[in-house]
Design a protein around this motif. Structure first.
Motif, PDB file in Angstrom:
ATOM      1  N   THR A   1     -19.789  43.523  33.174  1.00  0.00           N
ATOM      2  CA  THR A   1     -20.421  42.583  34.109  1.00  0.00           C
ATOM      3  C   THR A   1     -21.482  41.770  33.379  1.00  0.00           C
TER       4      THR A   1
ATOM      5  N   THR B   1     -33.811  35.973  41.236  1.00  0.00           N
ATOM      6  CA  THR B   1     -32.999  34.752  41.287  1.00  0.00           C
ATOM      7  C   THR B   1     -33.644  33.547  40.603  1.00  0.00           C
TER       8      THR B   1
ATOM      9  N   TRP C   1     -25.278  38.053  36.436  1.00  0.00           N
ATOM     10  CA  TRP C   1     -24.962  38.486  37.815  1.00  0.00           C
ATOM     11  C   TRP C   1     -25.752  39.746  38.172  1.00  0.00           C
TER      12      TRP C   1
ATOM     13  N   ARG D   1     -29.354  38.485  38.906  1.00  0.00           N
ATOM     14  CA  ARG D   1     -29.483  37.631  40.092  1.00  0.00           C
ATOM     15  C   ARG D   1     -28.965  38.302  41.365  1.00  0.00           C
ATOM     16  N   GLU D   2     -27.709  38.704  41.316  1.00  0.00           N
ATOM     17  CA  GLU D   2     -27.053  39.120  42.556  1.00  0.00           C
ATOM     18  C   GLU D   2     -27.310  40.587  42.893  1.00  0.00           C
ATOM     19  N   HIS D   3     -27.439  41.440  41.869  1.00  0.00           N
ATOM     20  CA  HIS D   3     -27.659  42.862  42.156  1.00  0.00           C
ATOM     21  C   HIS D   3     -29.148  43.186  42.275  1.00  0.00           C
ATOM     22  N   LEU D   4     -29.958  42.581  41.408  1.00  0.00           N
ATOM     23  CA  LEU D   4     -31.381  42.933  41.422  1.00  0.00           C
ATOM     24  C   LEU D   4     -32.252  41.900  42.137  1.00  0.00           C
ATOM     25  N   GLY D   5     -31.710  40.746  42.447  1.00  0.00           N
ATOM     26  CA  GLY D   5     -32.450  39.773  43.235  1.00  0.00           C
ATOM     27  C   GLY D   5     -33.495  38.969  42.477  1.00  0.00           C
TER      28      GLY D   5
ATOM     29  N   VAL E   1     -22.717  48.992  38.206  1.00  0.00           N
ATOM     30  CA  VAL E   1     -21.779  47.854  38.166  1.00  0.00           C
ATOM     31  C   VAL E   1     -20.685  48.167  37.150  1.00  0.00           C
ATOM     32  N   ALA E   2     -19.617  47.414  37.221  1.00  0.00           N
ATOM     33  CA  ALA E   2     -18.514  47.612  36.283  1.00  0.00           C
ATOM     34  C   ALA E   2     -18.944  47.242  34.864  1.00  0.00           C
TER      35      ALA E   2
END
Lengths: 724, 158
Positions: free
Chosen positions: B21, B34, B25, B28-32, B17-18
């Protein structure tokens, strides 16, 4: 204990093996049974009818019951299946719960117009509207089981009874578990009509009214509960929208080239009121949102100043031309003419925001040929169970499948489809890639849909005996029912009453906020009663008892709260109690005990007692939780919450400047007494919240002799009132 | 895009990721994972509370590059095997959640509190939990759950 299964879909239904789906409880469609081990047979039936199952029964006795309502914390995932299980005589420990499909013709409860059906989790209607629907469907399921056993054993159905998932034939000392019936289960030729007198007598309820653990809590303590913001799909992209802080303003993007070159950006989508960005990651979408350079047009709201508007509202209230008359009983003018005393006061309330903890979001996937869509969303549903998506895509409602997820709070905000429609608009542009649209907290707050600012002018008269003879209630504000509801005083024995609404319109987005007009209007009504009682030197509870003499159930709540709050025992020094009565379907009376820090102006609420009559209580611990939560939200909104608007621009943006009640400021105790009743259940979600502001103001009057008439009671306002 | 190695719930994750970050995020969003929630993005609501080397922190204001040096990150998913942490059991006993959205953050904050002080007073509970908002108003039941967990643990440890 009942438990949850993952959310339900037609596909899962087809995949399930074993057991039987009982297609019962559906008006207009003949009840039928379908073996779940034969997918072909299921397909055949599904081709003829939509999925209509309320319950699935497996050979091992496992029972799955479908919940048709949203679960936003109010406990529908437990209370509705519990009603079904009660009449089915199911063993609750074998019950699991899934969301039903979003099909109101099948799973709707009676709507507001005769004969209509509705899946709409609003107005505290979940238990109230589904009480008979769920019980009748459960009773039908039980009847199918009984009829099958009757035939198999060749005994009259009248000799059979049921208990905890067993059919019992006492005469022959036989019993059989529901799961074992599956192998010979068949649909009787006809089903009796289960009117209320054929259902269980509430006093015979085995599960209803008992301490039952909520089915949704285990997965809410380990992070597994799925909210729509948690949905992740293959190839999913992210959408965000910049909407500005001036409602109704139109954007002109000034740096499109720069924005399109921003990392990860896939597409820009112009909306009438915002600029949408689609990016491959959420962080890229959010970073790009920050570099947008937008010229915003003026809008209707541009000239609106929320704190200056009250003088305008006062002028509207003083006009001689009448507004819309909402209630007229007796003759208030005549009562005023012969009154021995007239009381008049204006009560005001600022805008407040829903602040549900899960910011608005949705996931939508549109098929490549734009002919179908799937939607994952936490919604309070609506008249359109497909939440506006078919219209956005120009397709038939049947082509849209809604996968309802848990709601991270609703409070009315999720009864609006704006965020779902937005997501569909973005997803249409990106088809077939799924799009997750997330509102940041700033978006959610700034472009919120608030409880309206309003002014309530109350004029009350007493006759020569000091009796309340006339009561006029004028509401000035925007939003019709949003400001005008909750003015009903039918429980109070006041012979002459008059209610009117005078419209103002400011271009600010507005929406139902938990308890809607009851919040501001009960505040005005209940405070006026205390001002009169105070003036007459009467005890506020005794004063209300007189007014409620013709409403025994309402009166009982006042008497009960008087008792549990030890109303007649003096409070410790520096504290005082205040009372309020609220009808919102259920009837409730509340007493709070407060103190005031006279240096800072901070009000502390120490204790709160509630007595509630809500008819049959399906899930008592949950009703208490609703009282606790309702009181907390009431305290939060009465003491802290405030949206202000200058030149149309919303001044707050996040939780640093829109303060919610935190743990250090909560009462030590909230005690609820539920009054036993066997009448039809009434809603409980919105009865506690409106008690709070008036109970606090009434306690403040008792403590200081001063009147708080403008919500919220911020420390600055309290200090000002104390100095007055 | 730089690669980062993260130690979360005793597992090693690699993510590209950048720089800059938000850890939230990433989780949650990259590794799931949640269970950790987004609520405000400015460390005001506490819905994203995780543990970094046993210290409760708000993931939304942390940047990924500062947490890939072997720091041990724990999220609600890693709090206890089989979801049987004393607090999770107490949370069920007290029937604390309503909508449930803030509860991961509440439980993670409470777990850090009990690690530090197994028998907190009510005032300490309120002060340590003050940063985690609950709009449903479940605060009294959260306090009750923490008190149940504390008292069960003390009893079980004799």
């Amino acid at each position: 204990m009942g438990k949850l299964k993952s959310s339900y879909s037609r596909r899962d239904f087809l995949k399930s093996t074993g057991g039987v789906a009982l297609f019962v409880g559906v008006s207009g469609i003949l009840p039928q049974l379908v073996s779940c081990s034969s997918p072909e047979k299921i397909k055949e039936v599904l081709a003829k009818h939509p999925i209509t199952a309320w319950v699935k029964l497996a050979e091992n006795g496992d029972i799955t019951i479908f919940n048709p309502a949203s679960e936003m914390g109010q406990g529908s995932m437990t209370s509705l299946p519990l009603l079904f299980a009660e009449e089915m005589d199911a063993d609750w420990s074998k019950v699991s719960v899934e969301f039903s499909p979003q099909e109101s013709e099948i799973y709707g409860s009676p709507g507001w117009s005769p004969g209509s059906k509705l899946m709409f989790t609003v107005g505290s209607r979940t238990t109230n509207s589904y009480y008979m629907t769920m019980r009748q469907a459960g009773a039908q399921a039980r009847y199918v089981l009984l009829a099958s056993v009757s035939k198999e054993w060749n005994v009259p159905i009248s000799e059979l009874s049921t208990s905890k998932s067993n059919v019992i034939h006492e005469k022959s000392d036989r019993q059989i578990e529901y799961g074992e019936i599956v192998s010979f289960l068949e649909m009787p030729g006809s089903l009796p009509d289960f009117s209320e007198d054929k259902l269980k007598n509430p006093k015979d309820f085995e599960w209803v009214g008992k301490k039952i653990n909520r089915t949704d809590i285990p997965e809410k303590v380990n992070g597994k509960a799925k909210f729509s913001i948690d949905i992740r799909l293959p190839d999913m992209v992210y959408g965000v929208i910049e909407r500005g802080n001036l409602h109704g303003s139109k954007p002109t993007l000034l740096n499109e080239t720069q924005v399109l070159a921003s990392r990860g950006v896939l597409k820009l989508i112009s909306l009438e009121y915002g600029i949408g960005i689609i990016a491959s990651t959420l962080e890229d979408a959010l970073a790009t949102k920050k570099i947008l350079s937008i010229d915003w047009s003026n809008s209707k709201a541009s000239s609106h100043n929320s704190q200056e508007i009250y003088s305008e509202y006062e002028k509207i209230a003083s006009r001689t031309t009448q507004g819309q008359i909402l209630e007229e009983k007796g003759n208030v003018k005549q009562a005023k003419k012969i009154a021995s005393k007239t009381y008049q006061a204006d009560f005001k309330n600022d805008y407040i925001y829903h602040a549900q903890m899960e910011p608005l979001n949705a996931v939508v996937k549109v098929s490549e040929d734009l002919s179908a869509a799937e939607v994952w969303v936490g919604s309070q549903q609506g008249f359109d169970t497909k939440l506006g998506v078919p219209a956005i895509l120009g397709i038939d409602p049947e082509k849209v499948t809604v996968h309802l997820q848990y709601l991270g709070g609703g409070f009315g905000r999720r009864s609006m489809n704006d965020f779902v429609e937005e997501c569909a608009t973005l997803a249409k542009e990106m088809a077939p890639l799924p799009v997750k649209l997330i509102w940041t907290r700033e978006d959610d707050l700034t472009y919120g849909a608030y409880r309206p600012l309003s002014l309530q002018r109350i004029e009350a008269n007493t006759d020569q005996d000091g009796n309340l003879s006339g009561f006029s209630h004028m509401v000035v504000g925007d939003g019709g029912n949003l400001v005008a509801s909750g003015t009903n005083n039918s429980h109070y024995n006041i012979p002459n009453q008059f209610v009117e609404w005078r419209e103002a319109s400011n271009g600010i987005r507005l929406k139902h906020w938990r308890s809607v007009g009851h919040g501001p209007n009960k505040f005005a009504i209940e405070c006026m009663l205390d001002e009169i009682a105070h003036d007459q030197g009467k005890d506020p509870i005794q004063f209300r008892k007189g007014l409620l003499s013709n409403s025994p159930r309402a009166l009982a709540t006042i008497e009960k709260v008087e008792q549990i709050s030890n109303w007649n025992t003096p409070t410790e020094s520096g504290r005082a109690k205040g009372v309020a009565f609220v009808e919102h379907g259920s009837l409730g009376s509340g007493v709070c005990e407060i103190s005031v820090d006279r240096e800072s102006g901070k009000i502390n609420v120490h204790n709160f007692w509630v007595a509630l009559d809500a008819g049959v209580i399906v899930h008592p611990d949950n009703v208490k939780a609703q009282m606790e939560g309702g009181i907390m939200m009431g305290i939060s909104s009465a003491l802290k919450e405030q949206i202000t608007i200058i030149d149309g621009k919303v001044q707050q943006s996040n939780f640093h400047d829109y303060q919610l009640l935190r743990m250090e400021d909560i009462p030590d105790l909230i005690e609820t007494e539920l009054i036993a009743s066997d009448t039809h259940p009434e809603g409980v979600g919105e009865t506690a919240t409106p008690m709070v502001a008036c109970a606090i103001a009434n306690a403040f009057l008792a403590l200081t002799g001063k009147r708080l008439r403008h919500l919220p009671f911020t420390p600055e306002r309290v200090l000002e009132v104390l100095k007055s | 895009m730089p690669n980062y190695k993260l130690e979360i719930n005793e597992k090693t994750y690699k993510v590209a990721v950048a720089e800059g970050t938000s850890l939230l995020w990433v989780i949650r969003e990259h590794l799931g994972l949640t269970g950790t929630k987004y609520g405000c993005g400015i460390a005001q609501c506490g819905a994203c509370t995780i543990h970094v080397d046993n210290v409760p922190m708000r993931a939304c204001v942390l940047q990924v590059e500062n947490f890939s040096d072997g720091q041990k990150i724990k999220t609600i998913e890693g709090l206890a095997e089989n979801s049987d942490h004393p607090l999770q059991k107490a949370w069920i006993e007290a029937q604390a959640p309503q909508c449930g959205y803030c509860q991961s953050g509440q439980i993670m904050q409470a777990a850090a509190l009990l690690n530090e002080n197994p028998n907190p007073s009510r005032a300490e509970i309120k002060s340590k939990m003050n940063g985690i908002l609950c709009r449903c108003g479940t605060y009294l039941r959260i306090i009750k759950a923490i008190e149940i967990a504390a008292s069960n643990e003390i009893t079980s440890k004799g």
